[in-house]
Write an enzyme that holds these catalytic residues in place. Structure first.
Site, mmCIF file in Angstrom:
data_model
loop_
_atom_site.group_PDB
_atom_site.id
_atom_site.type_symbol
_atom_site.label_atom_id
_atom_site.label_comp_id
_atom_site.label_asym_id
_atom_site.label_seq_id
_atom_site.Cartn_x
_atom_site.Cartn_y
_atom_site.Cartn_z
ATOM 1 N N GLU A 195 -11.799 2.713 6.275
ATOM 2 C CA GLU A 195 -10.639 2.902 7.159
ATOM 3 C C GLU A 195 -10.513 4.391 7.491
ATOM 4 O O GLU A 195 -9.665 5.100 6.947
ATOM 5 C CB GLU A 195 -9.348 2.385 6.511
ATOM 6 N N ASP A 229 -5.721 2.708 -1.455
ATOM 7 C CA ASP A 229 -6.345 3.526 -0.415
ATOM 8 C C ASP A 229 -6.624 4.908 -1.000
ATOM 9 O O ASP A 229 -5.696 5.680 -1.267
ATOM 10 C CB ASP A 229 -5.420 3.623 0.800
ATOM 11 N N GLN A 250 -9.693 1.019 -0.030
ATOM 12 C CA GLN A 250 -10.069 1.624 1.242
ATOM 13 C C GLN A 250 -10.480 3.081 1.031
ATOM 14 O O GLN A 250 -10.049 3.726 0.067
ATOM 15 C CB GLN A 250 -8.914 1.551 2.247
ATOM 16 N N GLU A 252 0.822 -1.208 0.000
ATOM 17 C CA GLU A 252 0.000 0.000 0.000
ATOM 18 C C GLU A 252 0.858 1.262 0.000
ATOM 19 O O GLU A 252 1.628 1.472 0.940
ATOM 20 C CB GLU A 252 -0.901 0.006 1.238
#
Length: 254
Positions: A236, A174, A200, A139
Site C-alpha cells: 500500500e 500497517d 501492509q 487500523e
C-alpha cells in the site's frame, strides 16, 4: 516465501479497477485489495478476479463526507446510523466479490463517547460480517497523514478488539503508520501476530516503494517468514513514478 497483495487504491490508479486487477496479476502479485470500490459493479470485479484467479483481500468502509473532512464514521458520536450503513454497504460488496476483510474506518474523534460509539458500531459490523465469513479489521493511522483520527496505536486497537469481544475482528498492522507513530515493529509483530488480520507496507517517511527509507523491509520480510506468517502482505504505497516502473523491489524479493 512471502506472498504479496497489490493495493489498488494506490497502484495502477490510471486503470479501471478490473483492469488494475489484471495488471496486478501480470506483475506477479498473489492477491489484490482496494480502498473504495463502490462505483464499480461487483460483477465486473468478480469477472476480473475469476479471470486472474486472484483473491480480493480487503476494502474500506467509506470515509463519509470527504469534502467536509470525514475520514471514517464508526467512532464519531451522533453518526451511528451513517456508520452502520457504511459497514453494511462494505460487507455487502465484500460478500458479492468474495472479499475476505472489511476495514471499518474510525474517523476523527476522541474521548470515551467516541470509544463507546466505535465499540458498538464494530459489534454491529462483526455480527453482519460473520454471516458472510468476513473478518473486520481496524487500523491505527498516524497523526501526520490522518490528524485527529481516533485510532492511533496498536495497543489502543487491541484494547478495542478485546472490548468488542467478537472472534472475527483483527488488527490491520500497517508498518508505515505504526513506524511513524510508535516504531519497534519487530517486537510488535512478534507480540501481536495472533491478533493481526493483515499487514501492509510502504517506505517511511515518503510512503513510496518499500525499497528505501528508515524501515529495512528485507529484515521485516525475513522476520515474517520466520514467524510463519502465511498471508499476502499488502503493498500500500504511492508509486514514485508509474506502478510498473517501481516494481523492482518485488522482482528482487522473488
Amino acid at each position: 516465501m512471502l506472498r504479496f497483495s497489490a493495493n489498488l487504491g494506490f497502484l495502477w490508479q490510471e486503470l479501471s479497477l478490473p483492469d488494475a486487477i489484471r495488471a496486478a496479476k501480470a506483475a506477479g502479485f498473489d492477491a489484490v485489495e482496494c480502498h473504495y470500490p463502490y462505483d464499480v459493479s461487483a460483477t465486473a470485479v468478480c469477472e476480473a478476479l475469476q479471470e486472474t484467479k486472484l483473491t480480493m483481500l480487503g476494502l474500506n468502509t467509506i470515509r463519509g463526507n470527504a469534502e467536509a473532512g470525514d475520514n471514517g464514521l464508526a467512532a464519531v458520536p451522533g453518526r451511528e446510523d451513517e456508520a452502520r450503513q457504511a459497514s453494511e454497504q462494505a460487507i455487502d460488496y465484500a460478500a458479492a466479490t468474495g472479499t475476505l476483510n472489511v476495514h471499518v474506518m474510525a474517523g476523527k474523534a476522541s474521548g470515551e463517547t467516541a470509544r463507546a460509539a466505535f465499540v458498538a458500531n464494530l459489534r454491529h459490523a462483526c455480527e453482519l460480517a460473520a454471516k458472510a465469513g468476513i473478518t473486520i479489521l481496524i487500523e491505527p493511522l498516524n497523526h501526520h497523514d490522518a490528524p485527529g483520527y481516533f485510532l492511533q496505536t496498536s495497543e489502543q486497537a487491541l484494547e478495542i478488539i478485546a472490548a468488542v469481544g467478537a472472534p472475527n475482528i483483527k488488527l490491520m498492522f500497517d508498518c508505515y503508520h505504526l513506524q511513524i507513530t510508535q516504531g519497534d515493529l519487530t517486537r510488535r509483530l512478534q507480540k501481536y501476530l495472533n491478533s493481526i488480520g493483515h499487514i501492509q507496507i510502504a517506505s517511511v517517511p515518503d510512503r513510496r516503494e518499500p525499497d528505501h527509507g528508515e524501515i529495512d523491509y528485507r529484515y521485516i520480510f525475513r522476520l515474517l517468514e520466520e514467524l510463519g506468517y502465511d498471508r499476502p502482505v499488502g503493498a500500500e504505497y504511492r508509486p514514485a513514478t508509474s506502478t510498473d516502473a517501481g516494481l523492482q523491489w518485488l522482482k528482487d524479493y522473488r
